[in-house]
Scaffold this active site. Structure first.
Site, PDB file in Angstrom:
ATOM      1  N   GLY A  61      43.204  33.970   9.167  1.00 11.95           N
ATOM      2  CA  GLY A  61      44.545  34.368   9.572  1.00 11.95           C
ATOM      3  C   GLY A  61      45.200  33.418  10.553  1.00 11.95           C
ATOM      4  N   GLY A  89      52.989  24.146   9.091  1.00 10.63           N
ATOM      5  CA  GLY A  89      53.095  22.860   8.411  1.00 10.63           C
ATOM      6  C   GLY A  89      53.841  22.887   7.097  1.00 10.63           C
ATOM      7  N   ASN A 158      61.011  38.094  10.135  1.00 12.73           N
ATOM      8  CA  ASN A 158      60.184  37.168  10.915  1.00 12.73           C
ATOM      9  C   ASN A 158      59.986  35.865  10.150  1.00 12.73           C
ATOM     10  OD1 ASN A 158      58.284  36.109  12.769  1.00 12.73           O
ATOM     11  ND2 ASN A 158      56.598  36.938  11.531  1.00 12.73           N
ATOM     12  N   LYS A 322      62.156  -8.308  -5.754  1.00 15.09           N
ATOM     13  CA  LYS A 322      60.991  -7.826  -5.017  1.00 15.09           C
ATOM     14  C   LYS A 322      60.548  -8.892  -4.028  1.00 15.09           C
ATOM     15  CE  LYS A 322      56.918  -8.512  -5.954  1.00 15.09           C
ATOM     16  NZ  LYS A 322      55.797  -9.369  -5.411  1.00 15.09           N
ATOM     17  N   HIS A 334      73.338 -10.892 -13.195  1.00 14.97           N
ATOM     18  CA  HIS A 334      72.914 -10.055 -14.309  1.00 14.97           C
ATOM     19  C   HIS A 334      71.575 -10.476 -14.910  1.00 14.97           C
ATOM     20  CE1 HIS A 334      76.855 -12.165 -15.440  1.00 14.97           C
ATOM     21  NE2 HIS A 334      75.936 -13.082 -15.525  1.00 14.97           N
ATOM     22  N   SER A 376      71.264 -20.077 -17.219  1.00 10.85           N
ATOM     23  CA  SER A 376      70.812 -18.844 -17.867  1.00 10.85           C
ATOM     24  C   SER A 376      69.505 -19.049 -18.629  1.00 10.85           C
ATOM     25  CB  SER A 376      71.886 -18.343 -18.837  1.00 10.85           C
ATOM     26  OG  SER A 376      73.067 -18.008 -18.146  1.00 10.85           O
ATOM     27  N   ARG A 411      63.149 -27.993 -21.695  1.00 13.49           N
ATOM     28  CA  ARG A 411      63.191 -27.219 -22.925  1.00 13.49           C
ATOM     29  C   ARG A 411      62.922 -28.146 -24.111  1.00 13.49           C
ATOM     30  NH1 ARG A 411      69.408 -26.464 -21.525  1.00 13.49           N
ATOM     31  NH2 ARG A 411      70.335 -28.269 -22.544  1.00 13.49           N
TER      32      ARG A 411
END
Length: 431
Positions: A61, A89, A158, A322, A334, A376, A411
């Site tokens: 209790g 809590g 209460n 990130k 974008h 890009s 490339r």
């Protein structure tokens, strides 16, 4: 809660319920805080590590939980100048302001030895009822199951938390008995004991939201909703515009400056700091990031922990960042991923650019100098540095450093076969 996670560690607005309760208690600047936990509660103990921990080996209790803390409170046994506050809590919406009202009432009326917290719920059926005399002194608490029809009509219920003068409180706790069907010690019995000893006990009445308890996932969702409403109101009162407030979700530690505009369906995780005049466009997710004055984020942007957005920076749709630092006026408008990177002032990152920061074993860093232009659909394979003012041609894979003001292409060479397309189509028709 149907969960392996202890109930009090379930989060509200990005912070464990227990932490919200401790924050409210800490706002009173108490001499000490004692956290009573059950056996096998190592996770809870870690969350409350800065405070004294007491383990309640048998759960007998609420009164018994306080009795378990009695040794840690023994120096208050002869102290009538301090107070002992008991809170729970699983009431994450309880505020320091409400607790201060209880403390003020206790100290402003020295004859009052106990102060309970009451509220008036929309449906009072399950709660114990406070019984008051004509002067507002508590005569006792009657649990719903034990109440007759007349008492059940009372809507003053209460909430659980209470505060008492140190010496008197400990004497009353020592006298608690468990002669009831459950064999438990109830903290609510302190009010009847105080009445028996001719000690005054009074109440502070709180809004029902403040004392909302969480015992299920549904109640957790209600608490989250109330907390979000509070955080939205705080943001708007501080000078931010929320175009559709009900669709914006904050963490409790989100810091927002003035003249910030937040469009619909934006989510802020923990650790976000936003300066003045920032725009957060729709459907963006921001966590662990710092955003400086005048920046524009989104729509559909994701800022992850460690991201620092400088003054006037533009992070556009479907850009993920990130642990990346963007200098003043730089842009990634974008469809790009920028991770573990430093982007210099006024640099431009073209659509489809990826910083290849992970090789399956280690994370490496990409540095893009001031005023550099990344064409890009480029892949920057870290560790790599793009010098100031350098230009990377579209579609390049860059694996070596590019000097200042240089142009880099990485490339395959384009080869054109005249009329070959027409020949190929005719060939396919014959198959």
């Amino acid at each position: 809660m149907k969960s392996e996670l202890p109930k009090v560690l379930h989060p509200i607005a990005g912070r464990a319920m227990l932490r919200h309760v401790l924050d409210a208690a800490e706002s009173l600047d108490p001499e000490r805080i004692i956290v009573v936990v059950g056996p096998g509660s190592e996770e809870v103990q870690k969350a409350a590590v800065s405070h004294h921990i007491v383990v309640q080996e048998e759960r007998l209790g609420t009164g018994h939980a306080v009795m378990c803390a009695a040794d840690a409170l023994s120096d208050y046994a002869n102290d009538d100048t301090s107070d002992i506050l008991v809170i729970y809590g699983d009431t994450p919406l309880l505020t320091g302001e409400t607790l201060k009202q209880m403390l003020d009432l206790r100290r402003e009326t020295p004859s009052t030895k106990l102060v309970g917290l009451a509220f008036r719920p929309a449906d009072p059926a399950q709660y114990g009822r406070f019984l008051l005399d004509s002067s507002g002194v508590v005569e006792g608490i009657v649990e719903f199951a034990d109440a007759d029809e007349e008492i059940r009509k009372i809507d003053l219920c209460n909430a659980g938390p209470l505060i008492g003068e140190g010496r008197t409180f400990l004497e009353l706790v020592k006298g608690l008995q468990n002669d009831n069907a459950q064999g438990e010690y109830y903290l609510t019995d302190l009010f009847a004991a105080a009445r028996k000893d001719s000690l005054d006990a009074r109440i502070v009445e709180a809004p029902a939201d403040d004392v909302h308890g969480v015992n299920s996932r549904a109640e957790l969702a209600v608490a989250e909703s109330v907390m979000q409403d509070r955080l939205r109101a705080k943001a708007m009162a501080g000078g931010a515009t929320l175009i559709a407030p009900e669709t914006v979700w904050f963490s409790c530690d989100t810091v927002i400056g003035r003249d910030v505009v937040i469009e619909p369906n934006v989510i802020f995780g923990p650790g976000v700091v936003i300066s003045d005049n920032v725009q957060i466009r729709a459907f963006s997710h921001v966590e662990g990031a710092k955003i400086e004055n005048g920046a524009i984020i989104g729509p559909y942007a994701r800022l992850r922990p460690g991201t620092e957005i400088g003054v006037g920076v533009k992070i556009g749709n479907f850009v993920e960042c990130k642990n990346a630092v963007f200098g003043t006026g730089s842009k990634a408008n974008h469809l790009s991923y920028v991770g573990d990177s430093a982007v210099g002032p006024k640099a431009n990152i073209g659509a489809g650019t990826i910083t290849c920061n992970y090789d399956g074993f280690n994370k490496s860093r990409t540095v893009i100098g001031a005023g550099a232009f990344i064409g890009s659909n480029s892949a920057l394979v870290a560790p790599v540095t793009i010098g100031e003012g350098a230009l990377v041609g579209a579609g390049s894979t860059i694996v070596e450093d590019v000097p200042k003001d240089s142009m880099a292409l990485g490339r395959g060479r384009q080869v054109v076969f005249p009329e070959r397309a027409a020949f190929f189509r005719e060939l396919k028709k014959k198959d």
